[in-house]
Motif scaffolding. Structure first.
Motif, PDB file in Angstrom:
ATOM      1  N   ARG A 121     136.426  90.296  16.058  1.00 12.03           N
ATOM      2  CA  ARG A 121     137.501  89.010  15.858  1.00 12.03           C
ATOM      3  C   ARG A 121     136.957  87.860  16.239  1.00 12.03           C
ATOM      4  NH1 ARG A 121     141.105  93.016  18.430  1.00 12.03           N
ATOM      5  NH2 ARG A 121     141.011  92.171  20.385  1.00 12.03           N
ATOM      6  N   ALA A 122     136.231  87.856  17.375  1.00 14.07           N
ATOM      7  CA  ALA A 122     135.824  86.474  17.788  1.00 14.07           C
ATOM      8  C   ALA A 122     134.681  86.000  16.756  1.00 14.07           C
ATOM      9  CB  ALA A 122     134.876  86.617  19.375  1.00 14.07           C
ATOM     10  N   THR A 167     135.731  81.461  10.585  1.00 16.05           N
ATOM     11  CA  THR A 167     136.713  80.641   9.919  1.00 16.05           C
ATOM     12  C   THR A 167     136.553  79.281  10.604  1.00 16.05           C
ATOM     13  OG1 THR A 167     138.192  82.782   9.938  1.00 16.05           O
ATOM     14  CG2 THR A 167     139.116  80.292   9.630  1.00 16.05           C
ATOM     15  N   ARG A 168     136.288  78.965  11.690  1.00 18.40           N
ATOM     16  CA  ARG A 168     136.309  77.626  12.143  1.00 18.40           C
ATOM     17  C   ARG A 168     134.766  77.006  11.775  1.00 18.40           C
ATOM     18  NH1 ARG A 168     138.017  78.858  18.369  1.00 18.40           N
ATOM     19  NH2 ARG A 168     140.220  79.391  17.978  1.00 18.40           N
ATOM     20  N   MET A 169     133.933  77.576  11.602  1.00 20.19           N
ATOM     21  CA  MET A 169     132.876  76.750  10.987  1.00 20.19           C
ATOM     22  C   MET A 169     132.847  76.466   9.347  1.00 20.19           C
ATOM     23  SD  MET A 169     130.396  76.641  13.129  1.00 20.19           S
ATOM     24  CE  MET A 169     128.907  76.445  12.137  1.00 20.19           C
ATOM     25  N   GLU A 199     135.497  69.983   6.231  1.00 21.95           N
ATOM     26  CA  GLU A 199     135.760  68.651   6.642  1.00 21.95           C
ATOM     27  C   GLU A 199     134.763  67.698   6.716  1.00 21.95           C
ATOM     28  OE1 GLU A 199     137.321  69.249  10.557  1.00 21.95           O
ATOM     29  OE2 GLU A 199     139.007  70.407   9.997  1.00 21.95           O
ATOM     30  N   ALA A 200     133.525  68.251   6.875  1.00 25.55           N
ATOM     31  CA  ALA A 200     132.225  67.250   7.085  1.00 25.55           C
ATOM     32  C   ALA A 200     132.051  66.718   5.619  1.00 25.55           C
ATOM     33  CB  ALA A 200     131.084  68.009   7.754  1.00 25.55           C
ATOM     34  N   GLY A 201     132.192  68.091   4.786  1.00 23.42           N
ATOM     35  CA  GLY A 201     131.942  67.584   3.073  1.00 23.42           C
ATOM     36  C   GLY A 201     132.724  66.528   2.818  1.00 23.42           C
ATOM     37  N   ALA A 202     133.892  66.704   3.186  1.00 21.19           N
ATOM     38  CA  ALA A 202     135.046  65.810   2.707  1.00 21.19           C
ATOM     39  C   ALA A 202     134.903  64.415   3.242  1.00 21.19           C
ATOM     40  CB  ALA A 202     136.546  66.192   3.136  1.00 21.19           C
ATOM     41  N   GLU A 203     134.297  64.245   4.391  1.00 22.06           N
ATOM     42  CA  GLU A 203     134.029  63.217   5.017  1.00 22.06           C
ATOM     43  C   GLU A 203     132.980  62.440   4.185  1.00 22.06           C
ATOM     44  OE1 GLU A 203     133.647  63.476   9.319  1.00 22.06           O
ATOM     45  OE2 GLU A 203     135.736  64.138   9.445  1.00 22.06           O
TER      46      GLU A 203
END
Length: 93
Positions: free
Chosen positions: A19-20, A26-28, A34-38
């Motif tokens: 689960r961890a 998922t977070r990665m 997000e980094a790609g969008a920025e």
């Protein structure tokens, strides 16, 4: 003793770890997106700025070409006038 229907401590630890890891993945994935969008936004802004600079450079280039053509014509007229003046002096001498 542990029965068949009851998971062992090791099984529970493996499930928690799974689960961890899934949550971490998922977070990665979200962070990479997000980094790609920025970065894409920065790229678009950079591309727009470069396009504007290119347009300005092309305008300056055109103005310089026109000024060069005008200077060439003026120089040609001046040469023709000098030759005409020299020809008149030779004819008068």
């Amino acid at each position: 003793m542990t029965g068949e229907s009851e998971p062992s401590a090791l099984d529970l630890a493996v499930r928690r770890l799974d689960r961890a890891l899934a949550m971490l993945e998922t977070r990665m994935t979200e962070r990479v997106a997000e980094a790609g969008a920025e970065a894409g936004g920065l790229f678009d802004a950079d591309r727009s700025r470069l396009a504007a600079e290119l347009d300005a450079a092309r305008s300056r280039e055109k103005a310089l070409e026109e000024a060069g053509a005008q200077a060439s014509e003026a120089l040609g007229r001046a040469i023709a006038e000098i030759r005409a003046a020299l020809g008149e002096e030779r004819g008068a001498a």
